[in-house]
Structure formats: C-alpha cells, structure tokens
Design a protein around this motif. Sequence first.
Motif, mmCIF file in Angstrom:
data_model
loop_
_atom_site.group_PDB
_atom_site.id
_atom_site.type_symbol
_atom_site.label_atom_id
_atom_site.label_comp_id
_atom_site.label_asym_id
_atom_site.label_seq_id
_atom_site.Cartn_x
_atom_site.Cartn_y
_atom_site.Cartn_z
ATOM 1 N N LEU A 216 -7.607 3.409 9.976
ATOM 2 C CA LEU A 216 -7.923 2.014 9.591
ATOM 3 C C LEU A 216 -7.445 1.917 8.295
ATOM 4 N N LEU A 217 -6.226 1.809 8.093
ATOM 5 C CA LEU A 217 -5.378 1.460 7.098
ATOM 6 C C LEU A 217 -4.985 0.222 6.570
ATOM 7 N N SER A 218 -4.969 -0.162 5.267
ATOM 8 C CA SER A 218 -4.394 -1.605 5.154
ATOM 9 C C SER A 218 -2.876 -1.702 5.387
ATOM 10 N N TRP A 219 -2.635 -3.150 5.415
ATOM 11 C CA TRP A 219 -1.140 -3.394 6.065
ATOM 12 C C TRP A 219 -0.160 -2.956 5.030
ATOM 13 N N PRO A 220 -0.636 -3.132 3.428
ATOM 14 C CA PRO A 220 0.455 -2.670 2.622
ATOM 15 C C PRO A 220 0.837 -1.021 2.601
ATOM 16 N N ALA A 221 -0.313 -0.459 3.271
ATOM 17 C CA ALA A 221 -0.384 1.080 3.305
ATOM 18 C C ALA A 221 0.767 1.670 4.580
ATOM 19 N N TRP A 222 0.397 0.775 5.744
ATOM 20 C CA TRP A 222 1.207 0.732 6.781
ATOM 21 C C TRP A 222 2.782 0.635 6.448
ATOM 22 N N GLN A 223 2.986 -0.420 5.661
ATOM 23 C CA GLN A 223 4.206 -0.816 5.166
ATOM 24 C C GLN A 223 4.933 0.213 4.520
ATOM 25 N N ALA A 224 4.216 0.691 3.403
ATOM 26 C CA ALA A 224 4.773 1.799 2.491
ATOM 27 C C ALA A 224 5.114 3.027 3.631
ATOM 28 N N LEU A 225 4.363 3.430 4.246
ATOM 29 C CA LEU A 225 4.443 4.639 5.133
ATOM 30 C C LEU A 225 5.579 4.485 6.059
ATOM 31 N N ARG A 226 5.859 3.059 6.656
ATOM 32 C CA ARG A 226 7.073 3.019 7.546
ATOM 33 C C ARG A 226 8.335 2.918 6.788
ATOM 34 N N ALA A 227 8.268 2.460 5.489
ATOM 35 C CA ALA A 227 9.479 2.304 4.709
ATOM 36 C C ALA A 227 9.886 3.622 4.162
ATOM 37 N N VAL B 224 8.874 8.559 -1.714
ATOM 38 C CA VAL B 224 8.205 9.725 -0.908
ATOM 39 C C VAL B 224 6.718 9.356 -1.010
ATOM 40 N N VAL B 225 6.181 9.245 0.017
ATOM 41 C CA VAL B 225 4.605 8.651 0.101
ATOM 42 C C VAL B 225 3.851 10.303 0.249
ATOM 43 N N VAL B 226 2.933 10.141 -0.773
ATOM 44 C CA VAL B 226 2.077 11.437 -0.757
ATOM 45 C C VAL B 226 0.714 11.088 -0.199
ATOM 46 N N VAL B 227 0.209 11.536 0.824
ATOM 47 C CA VAL B 227 -1.003 11.266 1.511
ATOM 48 C C VAL B 227 -1.879 12.179 0.749
ATOM 49 N N ALA B 228 -2.863 11.634 -0.177
ATOM 50 C CA ALA B 228 -3.626 12.423 -1.190
ATOM 51 C C ALA B 228 -4.725 13.094 -0.166
ATOM 52 N N THR B 229 -4.946 14.384 -0.431
ATOM 53 C CA THR B 229 -6.097 14.937 -0.072
ATOM 54 C C THR B 229 -7.448 14.252 -0.504
ATOM 55 N N GLY B 230 -8.724 14.833 0.125
ATOM 56 C CA GLY B 230 -10.038 14.308 -0.523
ATOM 57 C C GLY B 230 -10.168 14.636 -1.869
ATOM 58 N N GLU B 231 -9.741 15.635 -2.409
ATOM 59 C CA GLU B 231 -9.856 15.611 -3.750
ATOM 60 C C GLU B 231 -8.898 15.103 -4.900
ATOM 61 N N GLY B 232 -8.111 14.157 -4.173
ATOM 62 C CA GLY B 232 -7.036 13.614 -4.649
ATOM 63 C C GLY B 232 -5.997 14.700 -4.933
ATOM 64 N N GLU B 233 -4.893 14.465 -5.822
ATOM 65 C CA GLU B 233 -3.659 15.382 -6.192
ATOM 66 C C GLU B 233 -3.827 15.709 -7.521
ATOM 67 N N PRO B 234 -5.101 16.242 -8.215
ATOM 68 C CA PRO B 234 -4.746 16.632 -9.655
ATOM 69 C C PRO B 234 -3.737 17.181 -10.177
ATOM 70 N N ALA B 235 -3.440 18.229 -9.487
ATOM 71 C CA ALA B 235 -2.430 19.151 -10.015
ATOM 72 C C ALA B 235 -1.069 18.672 -10.155
ATOM 73 N N PRO C 284 -4.431 2.378 -2.688
ATOM 74 C CA PRO C 284 -5.407 2.637 -1.843
ATOM 75 C C PRO C 284 -4.893 2.134 -0.447
ATOM 76 N N ALA C 285 -5.447 3.030 0.439
ATOM 77 C CA ALA C 285 -5.056 2.579 1.992
ATOM 78 C C ALA C 285 -6.269 2.355 2.676
ATOM 79 N N SER C 286 -7.357 2.532 2.073
ATOM 80 C CA SER C 286 -8.619 2.112 2.624
ATOM 81 C C SER C 286 -9.772 2.076 1.596
ATOM 82 N N TYR C 287 -10.662 1.122 1.821
ATOM 83 C CA TYR C 287 -11.852 1.042 0.829
ATOM 84 C C TYR C 287 -13.112 1.282 1.227
ATOM 85 N N ASP C 288 -14.069 1.778 0.479
ATOM 86 C CA ASP C 288 -15.504 1.884 0.871
ATOM 87 C C ASP C 288 -16.159 0.502 0.779
ATOM 88 N N LEU C 289 -16.758 0.331 1.889
ATOM 89 C CA LEU C 289 -17.821 -0.849 2.289
ATOM 90 C C LEU C 289 -18.985 -0.521 1.512
#
Length: 324
Positions: free
Chosen positions: A28-39, A83-94, A117-122
């Motif tokens: 369940l990702l946002s439309w801008p996220a899907w656009q970025a991934l596909r492009a 390049v799209v980097v799908v961040a892990t649960g901890e983010g990508e601090p390094a 942000p591809a999805s937000y907390d309710l």
Amino acid sequence: MNAHSSDATPDPGRIVLLTTSHRVAPGLLSWPAWQALRAADRVLCADAAHPQLPYLREAGLRVDEGAPTAEELVAACAGGRTVVVVATGEGEPALTDGLARLAGSGRLRMPDLELLPASYDLPGARLLDLVQVMDRIRVECPWSSRRTHEGLAKYAIEEAYELVEAIEDGDRDELREELGDVLLQVVFHARIAEEDPDAPFSVDDVAGTIVTKLIHRHPHVFGDETATTPEEVREHWLRTKAAEKQRTSVTEGVPLGQPGLALAAKLASRVRTAGLTVPLPSGEGIGYELLSLAARAEAEGTDPEAALRAAARAYRDAIREVEG
C-alpha cells in the motif's frame, strides 16, 4: 572555458530514498512512490527480507539486493540515472551520513537527493508497536512471561493512582508517561488473556468490545437520536447501559474494592439516578458521618474523593512549610 567545462560535466542524476511504515500493509504505497519506482533506472534494497519486496516484484519491478556505499551510489547515478533506495526499518543512516560527507568534501558533483515517504502512519499506529513489543516481552522476559492477571492486579491500581497524581500536579510530561503505564496494563492483561485455554481473547477483542459499547451508547453520534446537552447525553448513556446490563439491583457493577469515599459517592449516585428513596443508615462513629458527607457531596456535584485529596495536598504543603 569554465562555462564550457561545466556544460560538459555529466548529469549527476538523482537518488530517491523511499521510506515505508511497517505499520501499514505492505504494497500500500502512495502514487508518487509507485511513479518513482517505475521511472527509476535501478531500485536497491539492503534488506533481503524487507516486507515490501514481494509486492514490488509482483508489480514487475526489479529490485537489486545490496547495500552500496555512498561513493558507489553516486557512481550508479552518473549520467542522469535515477536510483531508488528502499530504506530498511532502521532507515539508512550509514548511507545518508556517507552522502553528507561526500557533499561536504566538495570533490564531487552530487546527485539530487529526495526523501520520499511511500506510506504514512495512521493515528494510533504506534499502538501496533506496543502490541508487538509486549508480545516479545511476554515470550522472552523471565519476569513478564510468568505474570498472571492476579499477580498484576495491584499494578493496575498503583498506575491509576499515579495517573491521577500527574493530573492533579498538572505535569504534562508526567501525564503522558503515566497514561502509557496505564495503557501497558491493558495490553499486558490482554496478552496474558490470549493464553487462556478455555476462553482466550486478544487486545483486538478488547478494543472491539469497547468500540461496540461506545457506538451503542452514543446513539446521538452514530444513530438517529439527538442530544444537545450533557444531561441528555447522560440520559442516553444510562438508558442504553440499563438495557445492556439488565441488572436486578442498582448496586450491581459497583466495585467494593475502591476507596471508601468513592464507593459511598457511587452508591449515592446510583440511588439518586434510579429515583429511589433510600435513607442513609444511622449509626455511631466517623464512618457514618463520612458516608453522609460523601452522599451530600455527590448530590451537590462534588467528587468527595477528589475534594479530600485536594485538601490533603494542601495539608501536606502546610506541613512542609512548617518543616522549613
């Protein structure tokens, strides 16, 4: 000459750091996220077990598993690539720290960096974290794994009193913390209840029960009835509650373990609300005098327990002032 050199510099490209919430169903990702991934020219993820990966691949996207360094990522973007980097649960601090160091060095022309942000907390999503943490503690903690409803009961009382004290003190930070401690008691008991062999229930069942109750007792909000004053709301509440409980006595449901003044006031409230005429019992001693005072306070709209606590706090302050 300088302008010509600048024009000849390859487009450094673009890095999109895609963040997702584990509290939202994967895919369940946002439309801008899907656009970025596909492009994107390339999609990377350092976590091979990332919950989003099966859904991204199901959508026909190629996701490469790997954790490139900042230098490698910048090189992968050279020539105007995204390049799209799908961040892990901890983010990508390094990775982000490395990119910041490269940018600060001034040695490289850096790609554009976008945080998407591809999805937000309710609202209330962090409650899922609490349930998850409580589940792990119940399984792995030697103390928590052995607790029972009976063994925890005293803590519920203690935490409730600490919450009341935080309210009386007007300390917002303390109030937030004590509300959390009370909430923990609810989640802890619900987690224990899951293990009952005969009548198990979960925190979802607890939440579902109170949601049903609230909707049923607020027909002026969720139904066709109307209420414009607090008194009318109270009438709705009492009427629906009476239909639910079908009690044979107004004293049913009044916990006898509560503080004495609160107990006396609650009984007086039940009598008054039911329209009963029940004379106060006569007897000798301070107990009967306190009963009379509690009933009088309730009739006047005063919480005798809170009133006595306020007076006791004033007495405490007076003691401290004398002590210097």
